[in-house]
Design a protein around this motif. Structure first.
Motif, PDB file in Angstrom:
ATOM      1  N   LEU A  84     -12.626   1.122   1.582  1.00  0.00           N
ATOM      2  CA  LEU A  84     -10.878   1.992   0.846  1.00  0.00           C
ATOM      3  C   LEU A  84     -11.934   3.549  -0.363  1.00  0.00           C
ATOM      4  O   LEU A  84     -13.408   3.292  -0.781  1.00  0.00           O
ATOM      5  N   LEU A 143      -7.387   0.248  -5.478  1.00  0.00           N
ATOM      6  CA  LEU A 143      -7.170   1.286  -4.931  1.00  0.00           C
ATOM      7  C   LEU A 143      -6.468   2.483  -6.585  1.00  0.00           C
ATOM      8  O   LEU A 143      -6.489   3.954  -6.707  1.00  0.00           O
ATOM      9  N   LEU A 189       0.660  -1.208  -0.012  1.00  0.00           N
ATOM     10  CA  LEU A 189      -0.387   0.021  -0.445  1.00  0.00           C
ATOM     11  C   LEU A 189       0.748   1.544  -0.060  1.00  0.00           C
ATOM     12  O   LEU A 189       0.933   1.960  -0.577  1.00  0.00           O
ATOM     13  N   THR A 233      -5.757   6.369   7.862  1.00  0.00           N
ATOM     14  CA  THR A 233      -5.520   5.477   6.691  1.00  0.00           C
ATOM     15  C   THR A 233      -4.803   4.160   7.381  1.00  0.00           C
ATOM     16  O   THR A 233      -3.022   4.997   7.749  1.00  0.00           O
ATOM     17  N   VAL A 278      -8.445   4.405   3.206  1.00  0.00           N
ATOM     18  CA  VAL A 278      -7.444   3.352   3.526  1.00  0.00           C
ATOM     19  C   VAL A 278      -7.924   3.082   5.132  1.00  0.00           C
ATOM     20  O   VAL A 278      -7.529   3.559   5.938  1.00  0.00           O
ATOM     21  N   VAL A 291      -7.583  10.609   0.151  1.00  0.00           N
ATOM     22  CA  VAL A 291      -7.054   8.685  -0.399  1.00  0.00           C
ATOM     23  C   VAL A 291      -7.335   8.324   1.102  1.00  0.00           C
ATOM     24  O   VAL A 291      -6.935   9.082   2.164  1.00  0.00           O
ATOM     25  N   LEU A 338      -6.385  -5.101  -3.626  1.00  0.00           N
ATOM     26  CA  LEU A 338      -7.244  -4.190  -3.278  1.00  0.00           C
ATOM     27  C   LEU A 338      -5.717  -3.100  -3.866  1.00  0.00           C
ATOM     28  O   LEU A 338      -6.617  -2.035  -4.307  1.00  0.00           O
TER      29      LEU A 338
END
Length: 153
Positions: free
Chosen positions: A76, A42, A2, A26, A67, A65, A38
């Motif tokens: 998300l 994203l 990520l 996040t 998450v 963003v 994922l």
């Protein structure tokens, strides 16, 4: 993974004159069962948001963003301050081959992929509008995360 995705997308955003903001809350635990899914979701959402704000009239183009995990569900959310998605168009954005971008050749697959992945997890994808204008895409992926170990510290 990520972190690497977000660093890469931040660099792309900076090159395009867009601010990419990562929410302070996040945090996705290292329990993703299929990290590739994922990242695919994203990445597609961020790419679409970057395209929307780069083409739009916003004086300060930005993409936000967030998450996080809710139990075994990955959440998300990607929001932008671009032109938004008109309510009558929202159901169409998930159809394969449909795109607001011109030319449409080779486009219209990203959100279809996002929808397919959400369907695989019995999840949902919603598109709405930000209070200050722009689009908000929220994806819920149930059972995308392994259950947290009970009683661990």
């Amino acid at each position: 993974m990520l972190s690497a995705l977000l660093v890469g997308k931040s660099a792309v955003a900076a090159e395009r004159g867009v601010t990419l903001r990562i929410g302070a809350s996040t945090n996705l635990p290292r329990r993703a069962l299929v990290p590739h899914d994922l990242m695919m979701v994203l990445g597609n959402l961020i790419d679409n948001a970057l395209d929307a704000v780069a083409a739009g009239p916003a004086p300060d183009p930005r993409v936000d963003v967030d998450v996080w995990a809710e139990g075994d569900t990955a959440v998300l959310r990607v929001a932008d301050n671009g032109p938004g998605v008109p309510p009558d168009t929202r159901p169409l954005v998930f159809l394969e081959g449909w795109s607001a971008k011109q030319p449409r050749n080779g486009r219209g697959v990203g959100l279809t992929q996002v929808q397919r992945i959400a369907d695989q997890y019995n999840g949902t994808v919603t598109v709405g509008e930000r209070a200050d204008g722009g689009a908000v895409f929220t994806v819920l992926l149930p059972r995308a995360l392994a259950p947290a170990a009970v009683g661990t510290r």
